[in-house]
Design a protein around this motif. Structure first.
Motif, PDB file in Angstrom:
ATOM      1  N   LEU A  73       1.013  -1.296   0.055  1.00 34.34           N
ATOM      2  CA  LEU A  73       0.044   0.102   0.088  1.00 34.34           C
ATOM      3  C   LEU A  73       0.709   1.210   0.034  1.00 34.34           C
ATOM      4  N   GLY A  74       0.220   2.294  -0.768  1.00 37.44           N
ATOM      5  CA  GLY A  74       1.027   3.643  -0.849  1.00 37.44           C
ATOM      6  C   GLY A  74       2.436   3.395  -1.714  1.00 37.44           C
ATOM      7  N   GLN A  75       2.137   2.657  -2.895  1.00 36.74           N
ATOM      8  CA  GLN A  75       3.320   2.534  -3.667  1.00 36.74           C
ATOM      9  C   GLN A  75       2.769   2.075  -4.996  1.00 36.74           C
ATOM     10  N   SER A 159      -3.671   1.441  -3.698  1.00 40.81           N
ATOM     11  CA  SER A 159      -4.263   2.439  -2.401  1.00 40.81           C
ATOM     12  C   SER A 159      -5.544   1.829  -1.758  1.00 40.81           C
ATOM     13  N   GLU A 160      -5.386   2.174  -0.431  1.00 39.75           N
ATOM     14  CA  GLU A 160      -6.800   1.795   0.326  1.00 39.75           C
ATOM     15  C   GLU A 160      -7.640   2.739   0.288  1.00 39.75           C
ATOM     16  N   TRP A 204      -0.726  -5.420   2.955  1.00 43.23           N
ATOM     17  CA  TRP A 204       0.152  -4.795   3.618  1.00 43.23           C
ATOM     18  C   TRP A 204       0.769  -3.540   3.108  1.00 43.23           C
ATOM     19  N   THR A 205       1.490  -2.690   3.942  1.00 44.54           N
ATOM     20  CA  THR A 205       2.105  -1.588   3.412  1.00 44.54           C
ATOM     21  C   THR A 205       3.338  -1.870   2.925  1.00 44.54           C
ATOM     22  N   GLY A 259      -0.941   7.697   0.183  1.00 48.02           N
ATOM     23  CA  GLY A 259       0.573   7.602   0.658  1.00 48.02           C
ATOM     24  C   GLY A 259       1.741   7.371  -0.614  1.00 48.02           C
ATOM     25  N   SER A 260       1.058   7.243  -1.756  1.00 48.46           N
ATOM     26  CA  SER A 260       2.172   7.234  -2.855  1.00 48.46           C
ATOM     27  C   SER A 260       3.011   8.705  -3.263  1.00 48.46           C
TER      28      SER A 260
END
Length: 519
Positions: A73-75, A159-160, A204-205, A259-260
């Motif tokens: 997540l965030g990437q 992304s969540e 997972w992050t 978060g990306s």
């Protein structure tokens, strides 16, 4: 309005394998090689089309032998390139014949897609886009213009908060939502580039590291547009932003709600601002803001060969290491062992200044002290793990036997240079494994062995010990001098007006010593 993707930046663990895949297998052109803008010791390569057009660029930061990251997540999770639909068969055959991991072809949003994995495990999609016509496809001996990659097509972001991520990118960077299927929101720019936002709730992050995509850079027409975007984002409380002049473009960085990291980069001045089009990608550039000696930076950066160039593959040996080949080798070699807090790059500038025409072999210690590499563990400031010393000395002796064979090093024309913990390791190897080291310069060295093996046949060896008069460990250097001399080594010990750190006097004395003992 200028819109679309400017470039995508990822992180690689092995730069030669990366070059072989992107310049060799995919046929992209290496259009720029620089030291990193945040870290001068980090090589940064840019690949693109024949003209280095914005929208064709994929870039890699080299974390040579670095730890793998985790995609999450965030990437971003995928890079997509556009090819002509009729070229899918060519790339399927090419991947199979080159033993490249792949899946597909499959249909995604009505287009044929092949998924490949690069050497770091990053997913690369080849998308058959109807009517695509890149500005300057790069043609190679194996890849014709009709089959070549035309440009970047897009990226996938995990992304969540997919709706918020989509609204952020659409609201600030000239994209619009055009489709939704199978948990993916598809955004498109006016130029036809796409960003797929995958709903990855519960995943997972992300964790930074090699084999991950760092960020996606979107296209801005000019610097005023970047500054206006920064003002809008600040007014909306979008979080921290920062702007940088990257020489080839001006850009800002911001994180979208999921978060990306997103970059907004200008098309100009472009990759030819400091290098003519005909020589793109042939010169290493060091950003001026580091005010570092470019030769020192070049010595620390990993070397590589382009497809078709003569190369020396790094061998799989017991110690992580770096090999630096000079342009005009003179048949000598320098083996470098760092001190506590250093790594395999730390002494490369010293080695390059000491012997500009020697092959440099620099290894990383395998033990650890508060997270820093060492060649063996210490128990206190002046006591050491004896079993670790014995085991690591044996491993290093085996490493050198393998390195001599792999890289064609002549032990008689090889100078070992160690600093602090590295010097102590060289001393231990000389005492425990005579014959491995024939010539050595020990910078701030001391004896670390509590018991000596039985003396055998004296071994011929040349040793220069350089000790600082104010070095708190200097009082222990004499023991090592006496032990080496007792084993048959010719030892020259010099006291310098210095402490534990090394300086210009060490370099000059080491340089003169090399000339005397091996030329």
């Amino acid at each position: 309005m200028t819109s679309g993707i400017h470039h995508i930046t990822a992180i690689t663990r092995k730069i030669q394998a990366n070059v072989d895949f992107y310049a060799g297998f995919l046929g992209l052109k290496l259009v720029k090689r620089t030291a990193g803008y945040e870290d001068a010791d980090q090589l940064h390569l840019f690949y693109g089309d024949a003209a280095a057009s914005p929208g064709s660029l994929v870039t890699f930061l080299a974390w040579e032998d670095g730890s793998p990251g985790r995609v999450g997540l965030g990437q971003p999770s995928e890079i997509a390139f556009a090819i002509r639909p009729e070229a899918i068969g060519f790339w399927l055959t090419r991947a199979l014949t080159h033993n490249i991991a792949l899946t597909g072809p499959a249909q995604e949003f009505g287009e044929p897609v092949l998924r490949l994995k690069d050497p770091d495990g990053i997913i690369v999609k080849l998308v058959g886009e109807a009517g695509v016509d890149g500005p300057a496809p790069h043609v190679t001996k194996e890849i014709a213009a009709a089959d070549a990659i035309q440009r970047l097509r897009g990226a996938t972001i995990l992304s969540e908060k997919p709706a918020a991520t989509a609204a952020f990118i659409a609201g600030h960077f000239g994209f619009r939502t055009v489709a939704e299927a199978n948990g993916i929101l598809r955004l498109a720019s006016g130029a036809g580039d796409v960003i797929d936002i995958r709903n990855a709730s519960g995943f997972w992050t992300a964790a930074p590291g090699t084999g991950t995509i760092d960020h996606v850079a979107l296209r801005a027409p000019d610097r005023p547009a970047v500054e206006a975007a920064a003002a809008r984002l600040a007014g909306e409380g979008a979080g921290d932003t920062n702007m940088h002049d990257r020489t080839y473009f001006y850009s800002l960085y911001v994180r979208e709600p999921g978060g990306s990291l997103v970059e907004y980069a200008t098309d100009g001045p472009g990759m030819t601002v400091d290098e003519p089009p005909e020589t793109l990608g042939t010169t290493l550039f060091v950003p001026k803001h580091f005010r570092a000696d470019p030769d020192d930076v070049r010595a620390r950066l990993p070397q590589f060969s382009l497809p078709g160039e003569e190369r020396m593959s790094e061998r799989d040996l017991p110690f992580i290491h770096r090999v630096h080949r000079p342009e005009m080798p003179d048949g000598t070699a320098v083996v470098l062992l760092h001190g506590t807090g250093g790594n395999e790059t730390s002494l490369l500038p010293f080695g390059a200044r000491l012997a500009p025409n020697a092959v440099l072999l620099s290894s990383r210690g395998r033990s650890s002290d508060e997270g820093y590499p060492r060649f063996f563990r210490r128990l206190t400031a002046v006591t050491f793990d004896q079993k670790d010393i014995v085991g690591e000395a044996a491993a290093f002796a085996a490493f050198m036997e393998g390195a001599n064979a792999a890289y064609g090093l002549d032990p008689e024309k090889t100078l070992f240079v160690g600093y602090s913990n590295g010097a102590n390791m060289i001393g231990a190897v000389m005492l425990l494994h005579p014959g491995i080291v024939r010539n050595a310069v020990l910078l701030r060295g001391m004896n670390v062995l509590e018991s000596m093996p039985a003396a055998g046949t004296p071994e011929k060896a040349n040793v220069l010990m350089l000790t600082g008069e104010a070095d708190p460990y200097g009082r222990f250097a004499g023991d090592l001098e006496r032990l080496l001399a007792a084993r048959g080594a010719s030892v020259e010990h010099r006291l310098l007006p210095a402490g534990h750190d090394i300086g210009p006097a060490d370099l000059e004395l080491a340089k003169a010593y090399k000339e005397r003992v091996i030329g």
